[in-house]
Design a protein around this motif. Sequence first.
Motif, PDB file in Angstrom:
ATOM      1  N   MET A   1      38.537  53.528  50.231  1.00 34.23           N
ATOM      2  CA  MET A   1      37.527  52.706  49.540  1.00 34.23           C
ATOM      3  C   MET A   1      38.153  51.356  49.147  1.00 34.23           C
ATOM      4  N   ALA A   2      37.460  50.272  49.441  1.00 38.24           N
ATOM      5  CA  ALA A   2      37.984  48.961  49.077  1.00 38.24           C
ATOM      6  C   ALA A   2      38.059  48.819  47.561  1.00 38.24           C
ATOM      7  N   GLU A   3      39.094  48.084  47.104  1.00 35.94           N
ATOM      8  CA  GLU A   3      39.254  47.903  45.662  1.00 35.94           C
ATOM      9  C   GLU A   3      38.249  46.904  45.123  1.00 35.94           C
ATOM     10  N   ALA A   4      37.892  47.075  43.879  1.00 36.05           N
ATOM     11  CA  ALA A   4      36.909  46.183  43.261  1.00 36.05           C
ATOM     12  C   ALA A   4      37.569  44.858  42.877  1.00 36.05           C
ATOM     13  N   HIS A   5      36.735  43.896  42.593  1.00 37.37           N
ATOM     14  CA  HIS A   5      37.179  42.573  42.167  1.00 37.37           C
ATOM     15  C   HIS A   5      37.594  42.640  40.704  1.00 37.37           C
ATOM     16  N   ASP A   6      38.878  42.651  40.434  1.00 37.08           N
ATOM     17  CA  ASP A   6      39.332  42.637  39.042  1.00 37.08           C
ATOM     18  C   ASP A   6      40.621  41.827  38.960  1.00 37.08           C
ATOM     19  N   SER A   7      41.065  41.577  37.720  1.00 35.53           N
ATOM     20  CA  SER A   7      42.213  40.688  37.564  1.00 35.53           C
ATOM     21  C   SER A   7      43.482  41.337  38.121  1.00 35.53           C
ATOM     22  N   ARG A   8      43.564  42.690  38.081  1.00 39.88           N
ATOM     23  CA  ARG A   8      44.744  43.344  38.649  1.00 39.88           C
ATOM     24  C   ARG A   8      44.777  43.156  40.156  1.00 39.88           C
ATOM     25  N   GLY A   9      43.589  43.293  40.777  1.00 44.16           N
ATOM     26  CA  GLY A   9      43.485  43.083  42.221  1.00 44.16           C
ATOM     27  C   GLY A   9      43.891  41.671  42.593  1.00 44.16           C
ATOM     28  N   LEU A  10      43.470  40.703  41.800  1.00 42.36           N
ATOM     29  CA  LEU A  10      43.814  39.304  42.070  1.00 42.36           C
ATOM     30  C   LEU A  10      45.316  39.081  41.947  1.00 42.36           C
ATOM     31  N   GLU A  11      45.897  39.637  40.905  1.00 42.53           N
ATOM     32  CA  GLU A  11      47.338  39.445  40.681  1.00 42.53           C
ATOM     33  C   GLU A  11      48.134  40.057  41.833  1.00 42.53           C
ATOM     34  N   GLU A  12      47.716  41.244  42.256  1.00 42.49           N
ATOM     35  CA  GLU A  12      48.410  41.908  43.358  1.00 42.49           C
ATOM     36  C   GLU A  12      48.322  41.043  44.624  1.00 42.49           C
ATOM     37  N   LEU A  13      47.152  40.464  44.863  1.00 39.94           N
ATOM     38  CA  LEU A  13      46.994  39.643  46.067  1.00 39.94           C
ATOM     39  C   LEU A  13      47.796  38.346  45.989  1.00 39.94           C
ATOM     40  N   ARG A  14      47.888  37.782  44.791  1.00 41.92           N
ATOM     41  CA  ARG A  14      48.726  36.578  44.636  1.00 41.92           C
ATOM     42  C   ARG A  14      50.171  36.892  45.037  1.00 41.92           C
ATOM     43  N   GLU A  15      50.640  38.073  44.595  1.00 37.34           N
ATOM     44  CA  GLU A  15      52.019  38.453  44.937  1.00 37.34           C
ATOM     45  C   GLU A  15      52.170  38.680  46.437  1.00 37.34           C
ATOM     46  N   ARG A  16      51.165  39.351  47.018  1.00 39.71           N
ATOM     47  CA  ARG A  16      51.234  39.587  48.469  1.00 39.71           C
ATOM     48  C   ARG A  16      51.232  38.271  49.237  1.00 39.71           C
ATOM     49  N   LEU A  17      50.404  37.356  48.773  1.00 43.90           N
ATOM     50  CA  LEU A  17      50.321  36.049  49.433  1.00 43.90           C
ATOM     51  C   LEU A  17      51.658  35.317  49.324  1.00 43.90           C
ATOM     52  N   ALA A  18      52.293  35.420  48.170  1.00 48.39           N
ATOM     53  CA  ALA A  18      53.582  34.745  47.973  1.00 48.39           C
ATOM     54  C   ALA A  18      54.637  35.296  48.940  1.00 48.39           C
ATOM     55  N   ARG A  19      54.522  36.597  49.298  1.00 42.10           N
ATOM     56  CA  ARG A  19      55.519  37.224  50.188  1.00 42.10           C
ATOM     57  C   ARG A  19      55.120  37.164  51.663  1.00 42.10           C
ATOM     58  N   ALA A 239      32.931  32.382  47.617  1.00 46.64           N
ATOM     59  CA  ALA A 239      34.254  31.997  48.131  1.00 46.64           C
ATOM     60  C   ALA A 239      34.870  30.873  47.305  1.00 46.64           C
ATOM     61  N   GLY A 240      34.058  29.910  46.908  1.00 47.63           N
ATOM     62  CA  GLY A 240      34.561  28.743  46.168  1.00 47.63           C
ATOM     63  C   GLY A 240      35.054  29.101  44.777  1.00 47.63           C
ATOM     64  N   GLU A 241      34.636  30.263  44.287  1.00 48.41           N
ATOM     65  CA  GLU A 241      35.107  30.692  42.975  1.00 48.41           C
ATOM     66  C   GLU A 241      36.316  31.623  43.100  1.00 48.41           C
ATOM     67  N   ILE A 242      36.319  32.468  44.123  1.00 43.06           N
ATOM     68  CA  ILE A 242      37.367  33.492  44.234  1.00 43.06           C
ATOM     69  C   ILE A 242      38.636  32.964  44.915  1.00 43.06           C
ATOM     70  N   LEU A 243      38.489  32.289  46.050  1.00 39.49           N
ATOM     71  CA  LEU A 243      39.696  31.872  46.797  1.00 39.49           C
ATOM     72  C   LEU A 243      40.652  31.009  45.957  1.00 39.49           C
ATOM     73  N   PRO A 244      40.153  30.023  45.194  1.00 37.51           N
ATOM     74  CA  PRO A 244      41.111  29.219  44.400  1.00 37.51           C
ATOM     75  C   PRO A 244      41.885  30.058  43.388  1.00 37.51           C
ATOM     76  N   LYS A 245      41.282  31.155  42.908  1.00 35.43           N
ATOM     77  CA  LYS A 245      41.976  32.006  41.924  1.00 35.43           C
ATOM     78  C   LYS A 245      43.197  32.686  42.539  1.00 35.43           C
ATOM     79  N   LEU A 246      43.182  32.884  43.852  1.00 37.76           N
ATOM     80  CA  LEU A 246      44.315  33.527  44.513  1.00 37.76           C
ATOM     81  C   LEU A 246      45.530  32.606  44.563  1.00 37.76           C
ATOM     82  N   LEU A 247      45.299  31.336  44.340  1.00 39.84           N
ATOM     83  CA  LEU A 247      46.393  30.363  44.490  1.00 39.84           C
ATOM     84  C   LEU A 247      47.077  30.043  43.168  1.00 39.84           C
ATOM     85  N   ARG A 248      46.526  30.536  42.091  1.00 40.94           N
ATOM     86  CA  ARG A 248      47.124  30.191  40.779  1.00 40.94           C
ATOM     87  C   ARG A 248      48.472  30.828  40.587  1.00 40.94           C
TER      88      ARG A 248
END
Length: 248
Positions: A1-19, A239-248
């Motif tokens: 099951m895909a994970e929901a949109h939450d701040s933990r999910g965002l933080e995890e993705l920021r870390e994945r993106l950094a790596r 997209a315009g609200e979510i994608l920029p949050k991944l870059l913080r």
Amino acid sequence: MAEAHDSRGLEELRERLARARKVFVLTGAGISAESGIPTFRGPEGYWKKHAPEELASPAGFARDPKLVWEWYNHRRRLIAACEPNAAHRAVAAIESRVARFLLCTQNVDSLHQRAGSRNVVEIHGSIWRARPVDGGPAFEDRRLFEEAELPPRTAGGQLLRPDVVWFGEALDPARFEQVDAFLAAGQTDLAFIVGTTAVFPYIQHWVWMCRRQGAVVVEINPTPCLPSELATHCFSGKAGEILPKLLR
Ligand code: NAD
């Protein structure tokens, strides 16, 4: 099951993106919606009472090339007046952060390039190119026509058509191969599927390729479309609200 949109999910993705070393982004009409360009399948997706499938098809063009060009000319004017949005800029920023990157867009508006994206495959062509309907190379054509100039022709009198892939037409093999080859060469760490209903089989094929390699697949769409076997993370929102949050 895909994970929901939450701040933990965002933080995890920021870390994945950094790596991440290899990132694939696939976009559809939804990423340009916040720039003011209507999607095809939304409530504003009709023009002059014709469905896009009727206008954007070889049969539609053969029936009434002037009507089809009126539609494309109308869209050219609309797109020319629009600017890239925060989502386009975020995609360009992701490209600048990772070693290997490809953006495959189904959009024909070139807003990604205007936002700074470089490694872009316009899998459905570009509204800013035209080509003779009877064959011959495509060329850049940014004209905004007057009604009397439609349908446009070459200096030699050949009828021109927009250099876009219409319903029922094959993709350009070179563009297809570019996406396939990128995905086949080494593991994709992260894939973003943004603003698309993902109805075309080749789109689903590419998302499967990413999943099979163990990539984290992130869907961003107010109305998510991917089955949960395909998307590991699902953000239902703009997209315009979510994608920029991944870059913080
Ligand atoms: P589509 O019109 O079928 O679907 C658009 C998707 O975007 C929908 O799933 C919708 O929920 C989502 N969406 C709407 N607003 C969004 C937002 N703010 N953020 C994220 N997602 C949002 O588009 P498609 O799947 O790309 O397929 C239609 C075909 O027509 C494609 O070839 C497409 O590129 C082309 N088209 C291009 C443009 C353009 O170049 N801008 C515009 C319309 C259609």
